[in-house]
Design an enzyme around this catalytic site. Structure first.
Site, short mmCIF file in Angstrom:
data_model
loop_
_atom_site.label_atom_id
_atom_site.label_comp_id
_atom_site.label_asym_id
_atom_site.label_seq_id
_atom_site.Cartn_x
_atom_site.Cartn_y
_atom_site.Cartn_z
N CYS A 60 9.16 -19.49 42.68
CA CYS A 60 8.28 -19.80 41.53
C CYS A 60 8.28 -18.66 40.51
O CYS A 60 8.29 -17.48 40.88
CB CYS A 60 6.87 -20.05 42.05
N CYS A 86 -2.10 -16.49 33.72
CA CYS A 86 -1.18 -16.33 34.86
C CYS A 86 -1.81 -16.80 36.17
O CYS A 86 -1.09 -17.08 37.14
CB CYS A 86 -0.67 -14.90 34.97
N ASP A 105 -13.75 -1.41 42.28
CA ASP A 105 -13.05 -0.99 41.05
C ASP A 105 -13.22 0.48 40.74
O ASP A 105 -13.02 0.89 39.61
CB ASP A 105 -13.62 -1.74 39.82
N CYS A 113 4.07 -17.99 36.36
CA CYS A 113 3.21 -17.01 35.67
C CYS A 113 4.02 -16.20 34.66
O CYS A 113 3.54 -15.91 33.56
CB CYS A 113 2.50 -16.11 36.66
N CYS A 148 -8.09 -12.94 29.96
CA CYS A 148 -7.12 -14.05 29.95
C CYS A 148 -6.98 -14.55 31.37
O CYS A 148 -7.03 -13.77 32.32
CB CYS A 148 -5.78 -13.53 29.44
N CYS A 160 3.16 -16.46 30.44
CA CYS A 160 2.46 -15.36 29.75
C CYS A 160 2.85 -15.32 28.27
O CYS A 160 4.02 -15.10 27.94
CB CYS A 160 2.78 -14.02 30.42
N CYS A 215 -0.64 -7.02 28.08
CA CYS A 215 -1.46 -8.05 28.75
C CYS A 215 -2.70 -8.35 27.90
O CYS A 215 -3.39 -7.45 27.43
CB CYS A 215 -1.85 -7.52 30.12
N CYS A 239 -0.81 -20.77 38.37
CA CYS A 239 -0.33 -20.49 39.73
C CYS A 239 -0.61 -21.68 40.64
O CYS A 239 -1.75 -22.12 40.77
CB CYS A 239 -1.03 -19.24 40.27
N CYS A 264 5.26 -16.51 47.07
CA CYS A 264 5.63 -16.88 45.70
C CYS A 264 6.97 -17.63 45.68
O CYS A 264 7.20 -18.48 44.82
CB CYS A 264 5.75 -15.64 44.82
#
Ligand code: SF4
Length: 345
Positions: free
Chosen positions: A189, A242, A132, A192, A239, A196, A212, A246, A186
């Site tokens: 689909c 999403c 990060d 997500c 959170c 949200c 978000c 999935c 994906c």
């Protein structure tokens, strides 16, 4: 066994769940990342803009960089998903933050991996480790290292283990055998995007972080915009929605690693306990936890919004007291919650 395979084996022995290797090269997604920042979707996360040119070309930081070893560590544990929890007197803390702060843990493992490569490398070895931090846009390198595809929710998703994992990278000057990106699975689909609550996924693969819930409850230091408060629901730190919805996480792998097991009381915590935390208790409870990032003021602000959304009028007396709190951000959010719950009477 080739050096690349020995590196992967050693990383797995250290406890990483997935390891892939990407070449240092120009990637179209890095330009997309620049556009995303320019559009203002990163909000107050100014650190993402820092050294943007270097992030888009790591050779400006390490001219001899050739490869990025990307390691993934599962943090998912065998506990319920946020979307299954319906107790109105309880909040939700994002599952990645239930255990110890992953930065320290993963950095330590990456340093060990670097040391191993240094000892094994036939040529002078140079490396840097990142979690990060630094000039690596981790999700883009994870894609090119074959760790997973970039989902419409903007998480990296692996077909076998899902998306509940942390990423860390070792940047090196050694040429290695490279993995290939995996196909996007994906398909049609859009779960997500539909799930949200604040419509933060503007369109597939584009997240407006300023909407978000993770950004609002962790990164934003000021008042949470009034129009987004209701959508925050019972979230008090981060959170998971999403990722919860999935389908690739329906059988997601879990970890037994003790560092990532939930600390006592962090799975679906009661508002009663959280609203009564003092600054000292907060510091003690969240020592070496990712939750300390929100700081006491931010955490209490989030708890107040979640209580305001709870429809539980039993909290009115304590909210009334907090309306007079000496910390303005707490008193302002307490007033909002008090007004909202008062209308339920
Ligand atoms: Fe992709 Fe569906 Fe998962 Fe969203 S919920 S990331 S669209 S598979």
């Amino acid at each position: 066994m080739s050096l690349s395979r020995r590196i992967k084996k050693y990383a797995t022995d250290l406890g990483f769940d997935l390891v892939g290797i990407a070449p240092v090269q120009t990637m179209p997604e890095l330009n997309f990342y620049k556009d995303w920042l320019a559009a203002g979707y990163a909000g107050e996360m100014k650190y993402l803009e820092r050294n943007i040119e270097k992030k888009c070309d790591v050779t400006q930081v390490v001219p001899e960089a050739k490869s990025v070893v990307v390691c993934a560590k599962i943090y998912h544990t065998d506990h319920p998903l946020s979307i299954t929890q319906k107790d109105p007197e309880r909040g939700w803390i994002s599952r990645y933050s239930w255990g110890d702060d992953y930065h320290d843990l993963i950095k330590k493992q990456l340093f060990e991996l670097s040391e191993f490569v240094e000892n094994e490398s036939p040529q002078p070895f140079y490396s840097r480790a990142y979690t990060d931090t630094g000039p690596i846009v981790d999700r883009i390198y994870a894609k090119y290292a074959g760790i997973g595809w970039f989902g419409k929710n903007t998480c990296i998703i692996n077909q076998q283990i899902g998306s509940w994992f942390f990423l860390g990278e070792v940047l090196t000057n050694i040429e290695l055998e490279y993995d290939e990106p995996v196909p996007d699975r994906c398909g049609t689909c859009t779960r997500c995007i539909e799930a949200c609550p604040t419509d933060a996924i503007l369109e597939p693969y584009i997240l407006d972080a300023t909407k978000c819930i993770s950004y609002l409850t962790i990164e934003l230091k000021d008042d949470i915009p009034v129009e987004l408060r209701e959508g925050i629901g019972n979230h008090v730190f981060g959170c998971d929605i999403c990722q919860d919805v999935c389908p690739w996480n329906s059988k997601a792998a879990t970890t037994e690693d003790s560092a990532y097991q939930p600390r006592m009381g962090l799975v679906n915590p009661g508002f009663d306990e959280m609203i009564n935390l003092s600054p000292e208790e907060f510091s003690q409870k969240f020592r070496k936890s990712p939750i300390k990032r929100s700081k006491y003021k931010g955490f209490m602000r989030n708890v107040l919004i979640a209580i305001g959304n709870s429809a539980q009028t039993k909290f009115l007396p304590i909210l009334e007291g907090l309306c007079e709190n000496e910390e303005p951000i707490i008193s302002r959010h307490a007033s909002w919650a008090f007004d909202k719950l008062s209308k339920k009477k």
